[in-house]
Structure formats: structure tokens, C-alpha cells
Scaffold this motif. Structure first.
Motif, PDB file in Angstrom:
ATOM      1  N   VAL A 193      -0.698  22.451 -11.788  1.00  0.00           N
ATOM      2  CA  VAL A 193       0.501  21.746 -11.472  1.00  0.00           C
ATOM      3  C   VAL A 193       0.502  20.776 -10.122  1.00  0.00           C
ATOM      4  N   VAL A 194       0.884  19.451 -10.070  1.00  0.00           N
ATOM      5  CA  VAL A 194       0.660  18.703  -8.882  1.00  0.00           C
ATOM      6  C   VAL A 194       2.135  18.587  -8.270  1.00  0.00           C
ATOM      7  N   ARG A 195       2.430  18.825  -6.904  1.00  0.00           N
ATOM      8  CA  ARG A 195       3.471  18.322  -6.598  1.00  0.00           C
ATOM      9  C   ARG A 195       3.269  17.317  -5.356  1.00  0.00           C
ATOM     10  N   VAL A 196       4.247  16.221  -5.548  1.00  0.00           N
ATOM     11  CA  VAL A 196       4.130  15.208  -4.710  1.00  0.00           C
ATOM     12  C   VAL A 196       4.975  15.451  -3.477  1.00  0.00           C
ATOM     13  N   LEU A 197       4.394  15.691  -2.179  1.00  0.00           N
ATOM     14  CA  LEU A 197       5.075  16.087  -0.925  1.00  0.00           C
ATOM     15  C   LEU A 197       5.624  14.968  -0.365  1.00  0.00           C
ATOM     16  N   LYS A 198       5.139  13.760  -0.108  1.00  0.00           N
ATOM     17  CA  LYS A 198       5.512  12.712   0.460  1.00  0.00           C
ATOM     18  C   LYS A 198       4.733  11.492   0.218  1.00  0.00           C
ATOM     19  N   LEU A 199       5.798  10.410  -0.080  1.00  0.00           N
ATOM     20  CA  LEU A 199       5.188   9.143  -0.206  1.00  0.00           C
ATOM     21  C   LEU A 199       5.578   8.076   0.846  1.00  0.00           C
ATOM     22  N   VAL A 200       4.470   7.105   1.334  1.00  0.00           N
ATOM     23  CA  VAL A 200       4.884   6.294   2.402  1.00  0.00           C
ATOM     24  C   VAL A 200       4.454   4.897   1.715  1.00  0.00           C
ATOM     25  N   SER A 201       5.267   3.978   1.403  1.00  0.00           N
ATOM     26  CA  SER A 201       4.842   2.731   0.790  1.00  0.00           C
ATOM     27  C   SER A 201       5.227   1.688   1.604  1.00  0.00           C
ATOM     28  N   ALA A 202       4.344   0.770   2.000  1.00  0.00           N
ATOM     29  CA  ALA A 202       4.530  -0.308   2.776  1.00  0.00           C
ATOM     30  C   ALA A 202       4.365  -1.648   1.830  1.00  0.00           C
ATOM     31  N   TYR A 203       5.357  -2.640   1.951  1.00  0.00           N
ATOM     32  CA  TYR A 203       5.334  -3.750   1.036  1.00  0.00           C
ATOM     33  C   TYR A 203       5.693  -5.067   1.712  1.00  0.00           C
ATOM     34  N   ASP A 204       4.886  -5.989   1.486  1.00  0.00           N
ATOM     35  CA  ASP A 204       5.109  -7.356   2.190  1.00  0.00           C
ATOM     36  C   ASP A 204       6.230  -8.072   1.253  1.00  0.00           C
ATOM     37  N   CYS A 205       7.260  -8.425   1.747  1.00  0.00           N
ATOM     38  CA  CYS A 205       8.404  -9.149   0.851  1.00  0.00           C
ATOM     39  C   CYS A 205       8.549 -10.505   1.467  1.00  0.00           C
ATOM     40  N   ALA A 224      15.923  13.326  -9.569  1.00  0.00           N
ATOM     41  CA  ALA A 224      15.856  13.509  -8.032  1.00  0.00           C
ATOM     42  C   ALA A 224      15.410  14.641  -7.501  1.00  0.00           C
ATOM     43  N   LYS A 225      15.188  15.704  -8.447  1.00  0.00           N
ATOM     44  CA  LYS A 225      14.229  16.809  -8.032  1.00  0.00           C
ATOM     45  C   LYS A 225      12.981  16.567  -7.864  1.00  0.00           C
ATOM     46  N   ASP A 226      12.502  15.558  -8.676  1.00  0.00           N
ATOM     47  CA  ASP A 226      11.015  15.415  -8.594  1.00  0.00           C
ATOM     48  C   ASP A 226      10.508  14.656  -7.530  1.00  0.00           C
ATOM     49  N   VAL A 227      11.576  13.892  -6.862  1.00  0.00           N
ATOM     50  CA  VAL A 227      11.222  12.778  -5.890  1.00  0.00           C
ATOM     51  C   VAL A 227      11.061  13.396  -4.728  1.00  0.00           C
ATOM     52  N   PRO A 228       9.884  13.179  -3.963  1.00  0.00           N
ATOM     53  CA  PRO A 228       9.737  13.786  -2.715  1.00  0.00           C
ATOM     54  C   PRO A 228      10.153  13.198  -1.564  1.00  0.00           C
ATOM     55  N   ALA A 229       9.833  13.378  -0.189  1.00  0.00           N
ATOM     56  CA  ALA A 229      10.140  12.638   0.819  1.00  0.00           C
ATOM     57  C   ALA A 229       9.732  11.407   0.712  1.00  0.00           C
ATOM     58  N   LEU A 230      10.297  10.257   1.016  1.00  0.00           N
ATOM     59  CA  LEU A 230      10.211   8.859   0.911  1.00  0.00           C
ATOM     60  C   LEU A 230      10.398   8.137   2.180  1.00  0.00           C
ATOM     61  N   ASP A 231       9.157   7.166   2.375  1.00  0.00           N
ATOM     62  CA  ASP A 231       9.291   6.420   3.719  1.00  0.00           C
ATOM     63  C   ASP A 231       9.137   5.047   2.990  1.00  0.00           C
ATOM     64  N   ALA A 232      10.081   4.171   3.433  1.00  0.00           N
ATOM     65  CA  ALA A 232       9.860   2.575   3.015  1.00  0.00           C
ATOM     66  C   ALA A 232       9.503   1.803   4.039  1.00  0.00           C
ATOM     67  N   ALA A 285       0.890  -1.105  -0.006  1.00  0.00           N
ATOM     68  CA  ALA A 285      -0.154  -0.028   0.083  1.00  0.00           C
ATOM     69  C   ALA A 285       0.967   1.310  -0.068  1.00  0.00           C
ATOM     70  N   THR A 286       0.288   2.193  -0.595  1.00  0.00           N
ATOM     71  CA  THR A 286       0.856   3.751  -0.626  1.00  0.00           C
ATOM     72  C   THR A 286       0.161   4.399   0.017  1.00  0.00           C
ATOM     73  N   ILE A 287       0.691   5.745   0.470  1.00  0.00           N
ATOM     74  CA  ILE A 287      -0.206   6.738   1.128  1.00  0.00           C
ATOM     75  C   ILE A 287       0.615   8.097   0.427  1.00  0.00           C
ATOM     76  N   ALA A 288      -0.209   8.832  -0.355  1.00  0.00           N
ATOM     77  CA  ALA A 288       0.345  10.062  -0.835  1.00  0.00           C
ATOM     78  C   ALA A 288       0.019  11.235  -0.408  1.00  0.00           C
ATOM     79  N   GLU A 289       0.576  12.220  -0.198  1.00  0.00           N
ATOM     80  CA  GLU A 289       0.412  13.620   0.167  1.00  0.00           C
ATOM     81  C   GLU A 289       0.814  14.539  -1.055  1.00  0.00           C
ATOM     82  N   VAL A 290      -0.053  15.286  -1.615  1.00  0.00           N
ATOM     83  CA  VAL A 290       0.128  15.959  -2.712  1.00  0.00           C
ATOM     84  C   VAL A 290      -0.233  17.573  -2.571  1.00  0.00           C
ATOM     85  N   GLU A 291       0.359  18.428  -3.195  1.00  0.00           N
ATOM     86  CA  GLU A 291      -0.151  19.768  -3.442  1.00  0.00           C
ATOM     87  C   GLU A 291      -0.596  20.116  -4.887  1.00  0.00           C
ATOM     88  N   VAL A 292      -1.783  20.933  -4.982  1.00  0.00           N
ATOM     89  CA  VAL A 292      -2.353  21.125  -6.257  1.00  0.00           C
ATOM     90  C   VAL A 292      -2.438  22.453  -6.512  1.00  0.00           C
TER      91      VAL A 292
END
Length: 333
Positions: free
Chosen positions: A201-213, A264-272, A188-195
């Protein structure tokens, strides 16, 4: 100008290996006279860390330090068969093949060491570059000494073979039922965006992604897969336009100057977030953690856009033009 914040969530499930089965991997392991180990596979490492994971698996099974394990990919004529580096399959399919090969080689190692130690092969274990008598750990011999003895005295090759893969799925001709998918993983992923409602223009502020490995054989590599997938998913959500005037091919991109990918400029704060729900078939419980890591970001971002401005974008990527047209349609309704 108004900039509005929205949050969205999306979930995904994904199989390991090729849908429908029929994608085997093979491996060969041989031990050199000095106790070092060669792992010969056909799986190609395209940056996901397959060589590292196979080294870890072989080292674990043979009780040697990872520095003594060398993973070799020769060519398609002489390497063991591998169906390919796709379908999130290499850790699972090739990993199982390496385990099989290592255990067969370990059995030869035990047979040779048993004669040197005066015990039965089933009384032995391997640990810290030593062959050890399980119930009498003070009785031990270096693996390198066993390998040397096997080569020069007994003239034996310490080697093993492994092959793993599900057979092609059988389909019931009457009902169409079958078992085409295996070893399901979840994420699952939770996204926070600014529109920006003025520019679209949409700017992604943060992506939190949790995955079962299943089992993180190498946690750092798993986190890298999740972060890399997040960047790829962001690209498909906002930037990557293959056919801007589909179904025609007008003005389709012909190179990276016209096909936009995230930098790299487009990638927001990431939480894996690594989730371990062990599988029954994977090596040590591992599942595939490749392709699915790029699949939940786009719907999460689209849901976040809706949360921010109340319009649905149903055609990816969500470009500024599409955002503005959707807002105009909403105002006109």
C-alpha cells in the motif's frame, strides 16, 4: 512490516488552447440603460470558474463594479460561438474575446459621454462606475447616466463584439515544421509517500504543486484548480484502473463501484504554489491553468516510490499488487 518514506519530483510543460490552433471563441457585450452589463458567451462553466473570470474581465474593462456584470450562456443556436471547454483554453481564448467586446462597447460609451461632458472621446477613462475626464478628474458622470442618455435620448445601443483564436497551424510540406502550440506554461510537483513493503500500500503524505498561470486573474480559483488537479493526478497514479488486464477488456470497471477514484479521505496535505510568468497573448498575461494541473503528480509519486523502495513502476496505477511483484522481482534478481 516496514514503512518507508520517499520523495519525488516531476515537471511538466503545457500549451494553452487546442494543439494545432483553429479553436476560436466569440463574445458579445451590451450595456443596459441602468449601466449594468450583459456578457454573452458560448463557453460553458464546468466548475472551473469561467463565469467569474469573464465577469472580472468585463468589469475591469468597463469600469463598473462586478456586481453589475451578468454573464449569460443561452444555447448553441443563439450564443456566440465557442469551440468548447477543454484544452485549458477558456480564460485565454474567451477572455480575449470579452476584452475585445468590452473595449468596443467602451468606445461607444465614450462617444456618448464625450457629448455630455464637452470633450473628445479619447480624453475619457472609466473608473468606479464613472466616466472621467483623464486630466480633469473632477469632471465626471456616472456610467448609468451615460447609458440612460444613450438609450432614451440618442437611441444608441452600447454594445461590442469580440472574437479570438489562433488560425489552424500551417505545416511546411517539405520539412513538416509548423507552430502547433502556443502560450506555453510550466509546472512541477513534489510528492512525499509512505510505502508499506508488507502490503504494498502506498500512502501519499503530501503534494506540493507549483504552476505558471501567466497572471492569476482570480488567485483563489487558480489555487482551486491546482488542488483539484492534485487530487486527480493522485487518482491516476494509485487508483484509477481502466483495463486491469490490458490489452484485453477482461474485468474492466463498469461503474464507480469498480472504478476507484480518490475521495477526501485519500487526499493528502496539499500546497498550491501560484507562479506568474506573464504571456504576451493572454488577457492581462494569463495562460491556461486547467488540464496541466493533473499531469505532474503521477510521475512525482512514481519517483517517490522508487526513492522509498528502489523499484520502478512503469504501468499505472501503482497498485499494491504491482508494488509487491516489483519487490519480489528485485529480491530475486
Amino acid at each position: 512490516m516496514a514503512k518507508k518514506i520517499g520523495r519525488g519530483i516531476a515537471a511538466v510543460w503545457y500549451p494553452t488552447g487546442m494543439s494545432g490552433g483553429g479553436d476560436p471563441s466569440q463574445a458579445i457585450i451590451k450595456m443596459q440603460p441602468d449601466g449594468s452589463v450583459d456578457v454573452i458567451i458560448g463557453s460553458v462553466d464546468i466548475g472551473e470558474g469561467a463565469r467569474t473570470v469573464m465577469r472580472q474581465i468585463a468589469a475591469e474593462e468597463l469600469g463598473v463594479s462586478i456586481e453589475k456584470v451578468n454573464v449569460t450562456l443561452v444555447d448553441t443556436d443563439t450564443s456566440p460561438l465557442d469551440t468548447g471547454t477543454f484544452a485549458s483554453r477558456v480564460t485565454h481564448q474567451t477572455g480575449n474575446a470579452v476584452i475585445q467586446a468590452a473595449r468596443e462597447a467602451r468606445q461607444v460609451l465614450f462617444e456618448v459621454a464625450a457629448g455630455q461632458l464637452g470633450v473628445q472621446p479619447d480624453q475619457l477613462i472609466v473608473k468606479d462606475d464613472m466616466v472621467v475626464v483623464r486630466d480633469f478628474p473632477e469632471q465626471a458622470i456616472p456610467i448609468a447616466d451615460v447609458a440612460s442618455h444613450a438609450t432614451w435620448v440618442e437611441r444608441r445601443l452600447i454594445a461590442g463584439r469580440g472574437a479570438f483564436g489562433w488560425p489552424p497551424a500551417a505545416i511546411d510540406p517539405e520539412t513538416g515544421a509548423g507552430e502547433p502550440l502556443h502560450n506555453m506554461a510550466y509546472g512541477a510537483t513534489i510528492a512525499e509517500v509512505e510505502v508499506d513493503t508488507e502490503t504494498g500500500v502506498v500512502r501519499v503524505l503530501k503534494l506540493v504543486s507549483a504552476y505558471d498561470c501567466g497572471k492569476a486573474i482570480n488567485p483563489l480559483l487558480v489555487e482551486g484548480q491546482i488542488d483539484g488537479g492534485a487530487a486527480g493526478g493522485l487518482g491516476s497514479a494509485l487508483l484509477e484502473e481502466l483495463h486491469p488486464y490490458y490489452p484485453t477488456l477482461d474485468h474492466y470497471p463498469t461503474g464507480f463501484f469498480s472504478y476507484m477514484v480518490p475521495t477526501a479521505k485519500d487526499v493528502p496535505a496539499l500546497d498550491a504554489v501560484v507562479v506568474e510568468m506573464g504571456s504576451l497573448t493572454g488577457p492581462y498575461g494569463a495562460k491556461g491553468i486547467g488540464e496541466m494541473t493533473a499531469n505532474s503528480q503521477a510521475p512525482a509519486i512514481i519517483n517517490a516510490i522508487y526513492d522509498a523502495i528502489g523499484v520502478w513502476i512503469t504501468d499505472l496505477p501503482a497498485t499494491p499488487e504491482k508494488i509487491l511483484r516489483a519487490l519480489e522481482a528485485k529480491e530475486a534478481a
